[in-house]
Design a protein around this motif. Sequence first.
Motif, mmCIF file in Angstrom:
data_model
loop_
_atom_site.group_PDB
_atom_site.id
_atom_site.type_symbol
_atom_site.label_atom_id
_atom_site.label_comp_id
_atom_site.label_asym_id
_atom_site.label_seq_id
_atom_site.Cartn_x
_atom_site.Cartn_y
_atom_site.Cartn_z
ATOM 1 N N TRP A 70 -88.258 61.795 62.289
ATOM 2 C CA TRP A 70 -86.968 61.597 61.606
ATOM 3 C C TRP A 70 -86.515 60.147 61.780
ATOM 4 N N LYS B 60 -89.557 71.344 61.477
ATOM 5 C CA LYS B 60 -88.393 71.792 60.716
ATOM 6 C C LYS B 60 -88.806 72.343 59.352
ATOM 7 N N HIS B 61 -89.659 71.615 58.649
ATOM 8 C CA HIS B 61 -90.198 72.096 57.380
ATOM 9 C C HIS B 61 -91.488 71.335 57.066
ATOM 10 N N LEU C 166 -90.134 66.649 61.357
ATOM 11 C CA LEU C 166 -89.391 66.928 62.581
ATOM 12 C C LEU C 166 -87.910 66.631 62.393
ATOM 13 N N SER C 167 -87.072 67.327 63.112
ATOM 14 C CA SER C 167 -85.635 67.049 63.114
ATOM 15 C C SER C 167 -85.369 65.793 63.940
ATOM 16 N N LYS C 168 -84.148 65.314 63.877
ATOM 17 C CA LYS C 168 -83.753 64.144 64.666
ATOM 18 C C LYS C 168 -83.929 64.418 66.159
ATOM 19 N N LYS C 169 -83.493 65.590 66.601
ATOM 20 C CA LYS C 169 -83.590 65.962 68.014
ATOM 21 C C LYS C 169 -85.037 66.078 68.454
ATOM 22 N N GLU C 170 -85.850 66.709 67.628
ATOM 23 C CA GLU C 170 -87.266 66.913 67.974
ATOM 24 C C GLU C 170 -88.019 65.583 67.978
ATOM 25 N N SER C 171 -87.654 64.688 67.074
ATOM 26 C CA SER C 171 -88.330 63.395 66.979
ATOM 27 C C SER C 171 -88.099 62.530 68.210
#
Length: 356
Positions: free
Chosen positions: A201, A139-140, A122-127
């Motif tokens: 993240w 994210k990947h 997960l990205s920082k924002k999504e986390s």
Amino acid sequence: MITLVLTYRNRDLRIVKKCLDSLNQQSLHLFHVVLVDYGSEAVFANNLKKLVKGYDFIQLISCPVEGQLWNKSRAINIALQQCNSPYFFVADIDMLFRKDFIAQLSQLKSLDEVIYFKVGFLSKKESAKVCVFETYKVKHYSTEEATGMTLYPTDILKRINGYDEFYHGWGAEDTDVHVRLINSGFKVRFYELEVLMLHQWHQKAYRTKNSIAPFHNSLEKINQCYLKQTRNLGISKVNNNFGWGISPEENSYKTLAIPTHFFTLTNEKDEIDAFLKGSLFNSKDMVLQFTVTESPFQKNFRNYIRKLIGKKFFEYYQIDEVNNELLETLIVNFRNHPYQYVYEQDKGIIVLKIKF
């Protein structure tokens, strides 16, 4: 029954809580969690103890190894030595688990096979979000080269003496286990049909410039070379010259507060070599405080001239070189000894307290 091991040191407890909440919400509760706090600072350790009281499936093991190099292998092995369940899952404290994670493990588990899993990052924002597992935007994804999230038959892992405790710092210890199991003839399979775990993240837990925590700037490269040699040599069983999964004894670590012997050296090369290659190995039945400072004579002009004209001169290690040599000596020879290590890089001072 499946035992999950989580390792921890000084991590953001908001990440930890989300991880534990996802386990608390499992559709099948045939599991047990061993959370090993390997050397957190007091404020983190105390807050973690308060947090885990809200979960009845967690056994917290607190290791008083603050001021030591991070050794995830030893932390995992401490849990492995105590494990009585037939299956042992090595997870990370920053994971989010799908609601049917344990149910899926129960379907996949096999006493003849080791299985490791694909993870969504997960990205920082999504986390930062709190939402249903399936609604997170990934994210990947990890590939088969990422070997950390693994389900082992407990007996198989114990047969090879668990994780290799040579590995300190970060990296390679999980791949090493897979390599050694393959060397032993066991099947290791990558499960990628679905994603059962998401990685939250977080900032990398590496040493900052102002940190006094022990840090070896080439350790990850050494780990990678060691892994390559393990593969090429066909090694399967490790930790042969040390006990493995030894739980630190709190009373032994308390003795570090009152050293019985004090030893001070400069970074002059012959002094350091004599101590690290000789005197240190003769230190028995003592609590030693060993201090290294930079010599005020290392930039002496007369010494520099003697070197230029081919006469005898004093050689000096850079303080970073002393730090690396000393940490390597600890890893190879004294890693199970109670010790505390401080490196004040800006002042050029190293202080090691160790119990023999």
